[in-house]
Motif scaffolding. Sequence first.
Motif, PDB file in Angstrom:
ATOM      1  N   GLN A 326       0.732  -1.307  -0.082  1.00  0.00           N
ATOM      2  CA  GLN A 326      -0.450  -0.052  -0.308  1.00  0.00           C
ATOM      3  C   GLN A 326       1.068   1.405   0.176  1.00  0.00           C
ATOM      4  O   GLN A 326       1.915   1.122   0.724  1.00  0.00           O
ATOM      5  CB  GLN A 326      -0.709   0.119   1.247  1.00  0.00           C
ATOM      6  N   TYR A 336      -8.174  -0.033   6.607  1.00  0.00           N
ATOM      7  CA  TYR A 336      -8.171  -1.426   7.682  1.00  0.00           C
ATOM      8  C   TYR A 336      -9.138  -1.699   9.367  1.00  0.00           C
ATOM      9  O   TYR A 336      -9.715  -3.059   9.222  1.00  0.00           O
ATOM     10  CB  TYR A 336      -6.947  -2.623   7.989  1.00  0.00           C
ATOM     11  N   TYR A 355      -9.001 -11.825  -3.404  1.00  0.00           N
ATOM     12  CA  TYR A 355      -8.211  -9.696  -3.826  1.00  0.00           C
ATOM     13  C   TYR A 355      -7.267 -10.237  -2.705  1.00  0.00           C
ATOM     14  O   TYR A 355      -7.304  -9.096  -2.203  1.00  0.00           O
ATOM     15  CB  TYR A 355      -9.501  -9.630  -4.486  1.00  0.00           C
ATOM     16  N   THR A 360      -3.167  -8.722   3.478  1.00  0.00           N
ATOM     17  CA  THR A 360      -2.993  -7.430   4.758  1.00  0.00           C
ATOM     18  C   THR A 360      -4.150  -7.610   4.812  1.00  0.00           C
ATOM     19  O   THR A 360      -4.284  -7.460   6.399  1.00  0.00           O
ATOM     20  CB  THR A 360      -2.254  -6.167   3.836  1.00  0.00           C
ATOM     21  N   GLU A 376      -6.426 -15.243  -4.141  1.00  0.00           N
ATOM     22  CA  GLU A 376      -4.888 -13.985  -4.774  1.00  0.00           C
ATOM     23  C   GLU A 376      -4.859 -14.640  -5.957  1.00  0.00           C
ATOM     24  O   GLU A 376      -4.133 -15.829  -6.055  1.00  0.00           O
ATOM     25  CB  GLU A 376      -3.766 -13.442  -4.153  1.00  0.00           C
ATOM     26  N   ALA A 404     -10.867 -15.766  -7.269  1.00  0.00           N
ATOM     27  CA  ALA A 404     -12.068 -15.621  -6.438  1.00  0.00           C
ATOM     28  C   ALA A 404     -12.667 -15.954  -7.320  1.00  0.00           C
ATOM     29  O   ALA A 404     -13.647 -17.016  -7.020  1.00  0.00           O
ATOM     30  CB  ALA A 404     -12.104 -14.280  -5.619  1.00  0.00           C
ATOM     31  N   GLU A 405     -13.590 -16.061  -8.231  1.00  0.00           N
ATOM     32  CA  GLU A 405     -14.744 -16.191  -8.873  1.00  0.00           C
ATOM     33  C   GLU A 405     -14.411 -17.977  -9.149  1.00  0.00           C
ATOM     34  O   GLU A 405     -15.374 -18.441  -9.371  1.00  0.00           O
ATOM     35  CB  GLU A 405     -14.731 -15.841 -10.531  1.00  0.00           C
ATOM     36  N   ASP A 424     -11.788  -6.938  -2.502  1.00  0.00           N
ATOM     37  CA  ASP A 424     -11.106  -5.807  -2.222  1.00  0.00           C
ATOM     38  C   ASP A 424     -10.515  -5.656  -3.949  1.00  0.00           C
ATOM     39  O   ASP A 424      -9.246  -6.174  -4.358  1.00  0.00           O
ATOM     40  CB  ASP A 424      -9.792  -5.566  -1.711  1.00  0.00           C
TER      41      ASP A 424
HETATM   42  N1  SAH Z   1      -6.284  -6.318  -0.758  1.00  0.00           N
HETATM   43  C1  SAH Z   1      -4.890  -6.296  -0.696  1.00  0.00           C
HETATM   44  C2  SAH Z   1      -4.468  -5.952  -2.320  1.00  0.00           C
HETATM   45  C3  SAH Z   1      -6.090  -5.754  -3.398  1.00  0.00           C
HETATM   46  S1  SAH Z   1      -5.452  -5.163  -5.065  1.00  0.00           S
HETATM   47  C4  SAH Z   1      -4.427  -5.230  -0.045  1.00  0.00           C
HETATM   48  O1  SAH Z   1      -5.576  -4.730   0.542  1.00  0.00           O
HETATM   49  O2  SAH Z   1      -2.976  -5.026  -0.211  1.00  0.00           O
HETATM   50  C5  SAH Z   1      -6.635  -6.955  -5.765  1.00  0.00           C
HETATM   51  C6  SAH Z   1      -5.550  -7.805  -5.473  1.00  0.00           C
HETATM   52  O3  SAH Z   1      -6.676  -8.903  -6.966  1.00  0.00           O
HETATM   53  C7  SAH Z   1      -4.533  -7.748  -6.459  1.00  0.00           C
HETATM   54  O4  SAH Z   1      -3.260  -8.692  -5.992  1.00  0.00           O
HETATM   55  C8  SAH Z   1      -5.020  -8.487  -7.904  1.00  0.00           C
HETATM   56  O5  SAH Z   1      -3.554  -9.094  -8.652  1.00  0.00           O
HETATM   57  C9  SAH Z   1      -5.220  -9.718  -7.748  1.00  0.00           C
HETATM   58  N2  SAH Z   1      -6.698 -10.258  -7.960  1.00  0.00           N
HETATM   59  C10 SAH Z   1      -7.161  -9.493  -9.889  1.00  0.00           C
HETATM   60  N3  SAH Z   1      -8.379 -10.596 -10.359  1.00  0.00           N
HETATM   61  C11 SAH Z   1      -8.182 -11.433  -9.404  1.00  0.00           C
HETATM   62  C12 SAH Z   1      -9.431 -12.617  -9.594  1.00  0.00           C
HETATM   63  N4  SAH Z   1      -9.919 -13.215 -10.363  1.00  0.00           N
HETATM   64  N5  SAH Z   1      -8.840 -13.666  -8.301  1.00  0.00           N
HETATM   65  C13 SAH Z   1      -7.972 -13.635  -7.145  1.00  0.00           C
HETATM   66  N6  SAH Z   1      -7.649 -12.223  -7.059  1.00  0.00           N
HETATM   67  C14 SAH Z   1      -7.291 -10.833  -7.813  1.00  0.00           C
END
Ligand code: SAH
Length: 494
Positions: A326, A336, A355, A360, A376, A404-405, A424
């Motif tokens: 971040q 957070y 995601y 974090t 992730e 994730a999906e 996220d």
């Molecule tokens: N939650 C974290 C970062 C979020 S950024 C934080 O707070 O630091 C979004 C993240 O989603 C990125 O790391 C990206 O690589 C991931 N991402 C993108 N598409 C995705 C998907 N379809 N499934 C899972 N992760 C994904």
Amino acid sequence: MMQEGQKPRQQQEKKRSVKDWNKRDRRRPGSAAGAAASPASAEEIKVGARIVVTIKRIGINGEGVGYFKRKAVFIDGALPNEVIKARVSKVEKGFLTAEIVEIEKRSPHRQQPQCPVYAVCGGCQLQHITYEGQLEAKEELVREAFRRYTGLEELPLRPIIGMAEPWGYRNKAQLQAGREGGKIVTGLYAAGSHSLIDISGCTVQHPVINRVISEVKTILAELDIPIYNERARTGVVRTVVARISEASGQVQLTLITAADKLPDSRRFVQRVREALPMVVTIAQNIHKGQSSLIFGDKTIVLWGKERLEETLGNIRFALSPRAFFQLNPQQTVKLYGVVEEAAALSGSELVVDAYCGTGTIGLWLAPHAREVRGIELIGEAVRDARENARISGIDNASFYEGRAEQLLPEWVGRGIKPDVVVVDPPRTGCEQPLLQAIVRAKPRRLVYVSCNPSTLAKDCTTLLHGGYHIEWVQPVDMFPQTGHVEAIVLLRRQ
Ligand code: SAH
């Protein structure tokens, strides 16, 4: 804050000035401005036409947005509630783009930008607005997105969480190196050009980072280390990256090079160590290709620690030069904190952090949950998440590489039912299969962290149809002076 009584007066003023301006135009038939005035329909407006627009709000790129004959007009540099005489520069099917000719009525939020290269750099979009005005504009962006996509008129929107000192917050600079008129400059390429804008004195950058960058520039010049030339493809140093740990004040310095060897690297290390005692790592990353990616695959530590140690709350991080982190740690802690409040954990819950990046949010919540599962896409981030869990002494969080999906529906199919889901996603929002899986899994609470109010509001519409309601929406200003808006929504089952 704008006073309530101001609104009607401004609306009247708008009507009056539009009429006056157009009347004047009508007396000059044949002029470019006349084209705007005579026809009743907005379709006939031509480039060059003069129009008067009252600005309603700030758009996603920091531009002012108003309406002319029911057509949206985008005007760079215009502020909400201003009345702008403008020249139409582009006519599109659904909207117009125009440039300011004269500000007929100024916003009290208009101010002189602090940064000398604000107009050309493009990194910040809102420096011409007072911070109070920026916060108002960002709240309005969230409200407008929900109004448009969910049809909700009564949005439980909390006041945005801003920064007490909205400058010098960025913990990392990643600047292109080049030469302009014989001098080494580090900065960004101005939009659509090959001229490098020097931004080593950036006002949103941590002051120590600015110092490091400017000192490194001096040392590169002293040692006459060749700077990469994009067009000729000669030279070595392409990019200078510096990142500071908020917790310790230590700095990780990385030079990204177009060649395997950094000439005079021993003397470079020695000079940096003498001049910049806060630097704990000097690394070289090799990027020979022409791709637009900043980093290459190979990193060599020339001197110092392998990783930069950082702490957020009780969570510890060990960041390799390429690792994502971040950019505004002060606001991240607040963000957070809001996620933690929304999740309202008692210690018995299964939490899914979709995601999750380097883990974090999941790690932040883990001490309050029974179990955390992170998902992730990027393998390297998943490994970092596991390492961060280990050094933070957290043993109830596991991280999975995948989409994730895909993973969440699979888990739900196998009877793994989360009590709380945190998402996220990137700017594009969540994929439909993920939203459908959430609706099927029926977690009690869904915490949606978003950097794009439009996709957030669209996805919320799906969730509202799926039996959730919006408890509250909390915007957080992660990037003061820029147009970025971050918001957290707590959704609960009806
Ligand atoms: N939650 C974290 C970062 C979020 S950024 C934080 O707070 O630091 C979004 C993240 O989603 C990125 O790391 C990206 O690589 C991931 N991402 C993108 N598409 C995705 C998907 N379809 N499934 C899972 N992760 C994904």
